[in-house]
Write a protein that holds these residues in place. Structure first.
Motif, PDB file in Angstrom:
ATOM      1  N   THR A 168       7.341 -41.450   7.351  1.00 37.35           N
ATOM      2  CA  THR A 168       7.118 -40.860   6.029  1.00 37.35           C
ATOM      3  C   THR A 168       7.935 -41.513   4.924  1.00 37.35           C
ATOM      4  O   THR A 168       7.616 -41.362   3.755  1.00 37.35           O
ATOM      5  CB  THR A 168       7.439 -39.357   6.066  1.00 37.35           C
ATOM      6  OG1 THR A 168       8.759 -39.180   6.585  1.00 37.35           O
ATOM      7  CG2 THR A 168       6.459 -38.609   6.943  1.00 37.35           C
ATOM      8  N   CYS A 169       8.987 -42.233   5.288  1.00 33.51           N
ATOM      9  CA  CYS A 169       9.850 -42.853   4.281  1.00 33.51           C
ATOM     10  C   CYS A 169      10.340 -44.215   4.753  1.00 33.51           C
ATOM     11  O   CYS A 169      10.552 -44.425   5.957  1.00 33.51           O
ATOM     12  CB  CYS A 169      11.063 -41.980   3.986  1.00 33.51           C
ATOM     13  SG  CYS A 169      10.688 -40.482   3.068  1.00 33.51           S
ATOM     14  N   GLY A 214       2.407 -51.950  10.241  1.00 31.33           N
ATOM     15  CA  GLY A 214       1.744 -51.381  11.413  1.00 31.33           C
ATOM     16  C   GLY A 214       2.597 -50.315  12.070  1.00 31.33           C
ATOM     17  O   GLY A 214       2.090 -49.293  12.544  1.00 31.33           O
ATOM     18  N   ARG A 215       3.899 -50.560  12.072  1.00 29.94           N
ATOM     19  CA  ARG A 215       4.834 -49.599  12.659  1.00 29.94           C
ATOM     20  C   ARG A 215       4.830 -48.287  11.861  1.00 29.94           C
ATOM     21  O   ARG A 215       4.883 -47.199  12.421  1.00 29.94           O
ATOM     22  CB  ARG A 215       6.238 -50.198  12.680  1.00 29.94           C
ATOM     23  CG  ARG A 215       7.279 -49.368  13.417  1.00 29.94           C
ATOM     24  CD  ARG A 215       7.024 -49.372  14.908  1.00 29.94           C
ATOM     25  NE  ARG A 215       8.083 -48.655  15.620  1.00 29.94           N
ATOM     26  CZ  ARG A 215       8.010 -48.311  16.901  1.00 29.94           C
ATOM     27  NH1 ARG A 215       6.943 -48.624  17.603  1.00 29.94           N
ATOM     28  NH2 ARG A 215       8.985 -47.656  17.480  1.00 29.94           N
ATOM     29  N   ILE A 216       4.776 -48.413  10.533  1.00 35.85           N
ATOM     30  CA  ILE A 216       4.724 -47.227   9.673  1.00 35.85           C
ATOM     31  C   ILE A 216       3.494 -46.393  10.013  1.00 35.85           C
ATOM     32  O   ILE A 216       3.557 -45.170  10.160  1.00 35.85           O
ATOM     33  CB  ILE A 216       4.707 -47.633   8.188  1.00 35.85           C
ATOM     34  CG1 ILE A 216       6.048 -48.259   7.785  1.00 35.85           C
ATOM     35  CG2 ILE A 216       4.410 -46.427   7.297  1.00 35.85           C
ATOM     36  CD1 ILE A 216       6.049 -48.876   6.401  1.00 35.85           C
ATOM     37  N   ALA A 217       2.356 -47.084  10.139  1.00 33.77           N
ATOM     38  CA  ALA A 217       1.108 -46.386  10.454  1.00 33.77           C
ATOM     39  C   ALA A 217       1.137 -45.789  11.852  1.00 33.77           C
ATOM     40  O   ALA A 217       0.732 -44.640  12.070  1.00 33.77           O
ATOM     41  CB  ALA A 217      -0.063 -47.355  10.316  1.00 33.77           C
ATOM     42  N   GLY A 231       0.069 -49.743   0.323  1.00 32.47           N
ATOM     43  CA  GLY A 231      -1.089 -49.488   1.169  1.00 32.47           C
ATOM     44  C   GLY A 231      -0.822 -48.532   2.313  1.00 32.47           C
ATOM     45  O   GLY A 231      -1.682 -48.310   3.167  1.00 32.47           O
ATOM     46  N   THR A 232       0.379 -47.965   2.360  1.00 35.84           N
ATOM     47  CA  THR A 232       0.714 -46.966   3.383  1.00 35.84           C
ATOM     48  C   THR A 232       1.054 -45.653   2.676  1.00 35.84           C
ATOM     49  O   THR A 232       1.346 -45.644   1.479  1.00 35.84           O
ATOM     50  CB  THR A 232       1.932 -47.403   4.231  1.00 35.84           C
ATOM     51  OG1 THR A 232       3.131 -47.167   3.479  1.00 35.84           O
ATOM     52  CG2 THR A 232       1.859 -48.873   4.609  1.00 35.84           C
ATOM     53  N   PRO A 233       1.037 -44.550   3.417  1.00 32.09           N
ATOM     54  CA  PRO A 233       1.407 -43.266   2.799  1.00 32.09           C
ATOM     55  C   PRO A 233       2.914 -43.059   2.690  1.00 32.09           C
ATOM     56  O   PRO A 233       3.362 -42.029   2.177  1.00 32.09           O
ATOM     57  CB  PRO A 233       0.781 -42.240   3.748  1.00 32.09           C
ATOM     58  CG  PRO A 233       0.787 -42.924   5.075  1.00 32.09           C
ATOM     59  CD  PRO A 233       0.538 -44.375   4.786  1.00 32.09           C
ATOM     60  N   ALA A 234       3.703 -44.016   3.164  1.00 30.82           N
ATOM     61  CA  ALA A 234       5.161 -43.850   3.184  1.00 30.82           C
ATOM     62  C   ALA A 234       5.748 -43.880   1.781  1.00 30.82           C
ATOM     63  O   ALA A 234       5.303 -44.621   0.912  1.00 30.82           O
ATOM     64  CB  ALA A 234       5.800 -44.934   4.041  1.00 30.82           C
ATOM     65  N   ARG A 235       6.754 -43.071   1.574  1.00 25.74           N
ATOM     66  CA  ARG A 235       7.477 -43.044   0.317  1.00 25.74           C
ATOM     67  C   ARG A 235       8.714 -43.941   0.427  1.00 25.74           C
ATOM     68  O   ARG A 235       9.160 -44.272   1.519  1.00 25.74           O
ATOM     69  CB  ARG A 235       7.912 -41.613  -0.016  1.00 25.74           C
ATOM     70  CG  ARG A 235       6.769 -40.623  -0.055  1.00 25.74           C
ATOM     71  CD  ARG A 235       7.288 -39.209  -0.289  1.00 25.74           C
ATOM     72  NE  ARG A 235       7.804 -39.052  -1.655  1.00 25.74           N
ATOM     73  CZ  ARG A 235       8.531 -38.011  -2.048  1.00 25.74           C
ATOM     74  NH1 ARG A 235       8.870 -37.064  -1.178  1.00 25.74           N
ATOM     75  NH2 ARG A 235       8.935 -37.911  -3.292  1.00 25.74           N
TER      76      ARG A 235
END
Length: 376
Positions: free
Chosen positions: A316-317, A308-311, A335-339
């Motif tokens: 980004t990473c 949730g924090r990533i979103a 399930g997130t766009p983070a690399r």
């Protein structure tokens, strides 16, 4: 070999010995970044021995017989201090009792930062992390008060299993005092309370001090001073090496500052909160950490929270470390766009020696630059 050749070789060895003054002091360094800075200052005189080799943890590391022998024979021992290399406390006190132990965390001019607490950097003791539920952690304590008292319960950063929380009185004496007026403390100093609390109880400041090149400069000065005091015949060499190393550190600082400029403002998440010295020096900022306790893996609730924090922050990473299971990062980023990227704060994959520190800092910058720069 002819007699003339033997005489020439003997003469060459005599000249070399005379130039060096006498045998180099026997020096031991704890972790690879410290060893690198000590090796840089000692170039042309001798080489320090290294304790924590390869990708070893500075807290769970077990001394080899050869390393115990090196401590026993040492004239000087350089380490960050009990805040980080807890496993060295007893050996420094006992096996290395005849050596001068230099705790670089007390280096003159070193910048110390308080731990970050709360929100994305909190351990979240509400049941999702096994091992935290019974830890007795109180995350509401006041760092400012702790710092004013100099009563430390320290976060032992790279320790998977370590369970010491240290209450430390910095008023008591140390075995040696430097001319610049501050006292260092040995492990046997009175008031050192080995309370067996949970391993990452927070204290007054973060021990990852070497990740700021400006702190590395302070450490180099401290190293050169201690070496010159122990080996005055080679003081000029130590001072010259220190000056050239500091110049390299200044150039490194300027280079990385420029390289990271394009990715400033992009969010990222780290495995555990070990990088704030690097972040503050180069004006980048982690959005949070997966866990503040590397030895305790986060539970399902914590992982959901990190996702949730990533979103929420558009991180980004997400960066792992060489010592930890990469699968966890895959779970967090799924399930997130983070690399995913890797940060190596100890130089685990680098060759030991005077250039390691520079490669370590450069490697951190490259990992951040490539991951953040390649993510939208």
């Amino acid at each position: 070999m002819t007699l003339a050749q033997r005489l020439l070789l003997s003469a060459s060895l005599l000249v070399a010995t005379t130039a060096a003054g006498h045998a180099a002091p026997k020096v031991v360094a704890s972790i690879k970044p410290v060893h690198s800075l000590v090796a840089a200052v000692m170039q042309g005189v001798g080489e320090p021995a290294l304790i924590v080799e390869g990708a070893g943890s500075p807290h769970t590391y077990s001394l080899k017989p050869s390393q115990a022998k090196a401590l026993q024979e040492a004239d000087l021992i350089f380490w960050i201090g009990h805040e980080l290399e807890a496993f060295l406390e007893k050996p420094v006190e006992t096996i290395g009792a005849n050596a001068k132990a230099v705790e670089l965390i007390d280096a003159h001019g070193l910048i110390k930062l308080p731990f970050r607490e709360g929100g994305p950097f909190e351990a979240h003791d509400h049941g999702e992390d096994e091992g935290h539920a019974d830890a007795g952690h109180d995350h509401a304590h006041d760092h400012a008060k702790e710092h004013a008292k100099d009563d430390h319960k320290h976060d032992h950063a790279h320790d998977h299993k370590h369970d010491h929380a240290h209450s430390h009185d910095h008023a008591h004496s140390h075995a040696h005092t430097h001319d610049h007026g501050h006292k260092h403390e040995t492990a046997k100093a009175a008031g050192h309370d080995h309370a067996h609390d949970h391993g990452h109880a927070h204290g007054a400041f973060d021990a990852h001090v070497w990740l700021d090149p400006e702190n590395a400069k302070a450490m180099v000065s401290e190293i050169a001073e201690a070496l010159a005091e122990a080996d005055p015949d080679n003081a000029a060499t130590y001072e010259a090496n220190a000056a050239s190393t500091i110049a390299r550190l200044e150039a490194l600082h300027a280079d990385i500052d420029a390289r990271l400029a394009p990715v400033r403002g992009k969010g990222f998440i780290v495995f555990h909160d070990a990088y704030q010295y690097f972040e503050k020096r180069f004006d980048i900022s982690a959005s949070g950490s997966i866990t503040v306790s590397p030895e305790v893996m986060p539970g399902a609730e914590r992982i959901t929270e990190i996702k949730g924090r990533i979103a929420e922050l558009g991180a980004t990473c997400v960066f792992s470390e060489p010592q930890f299971e990469p699968k966890l990062i895959q779970v967090v980023t799924e399930g997130t766009p983070a690399r995913a990227g890797v940060l190596d704060p100890l130089g685990a994959g680098l060759a030991d020696g005077p250039d390691l520190y520079f490669g370590l800092i450069d490697g951190l910058a490259t990992s951040i630059q490539e991951c953040l720069g390649g993510a939208s």
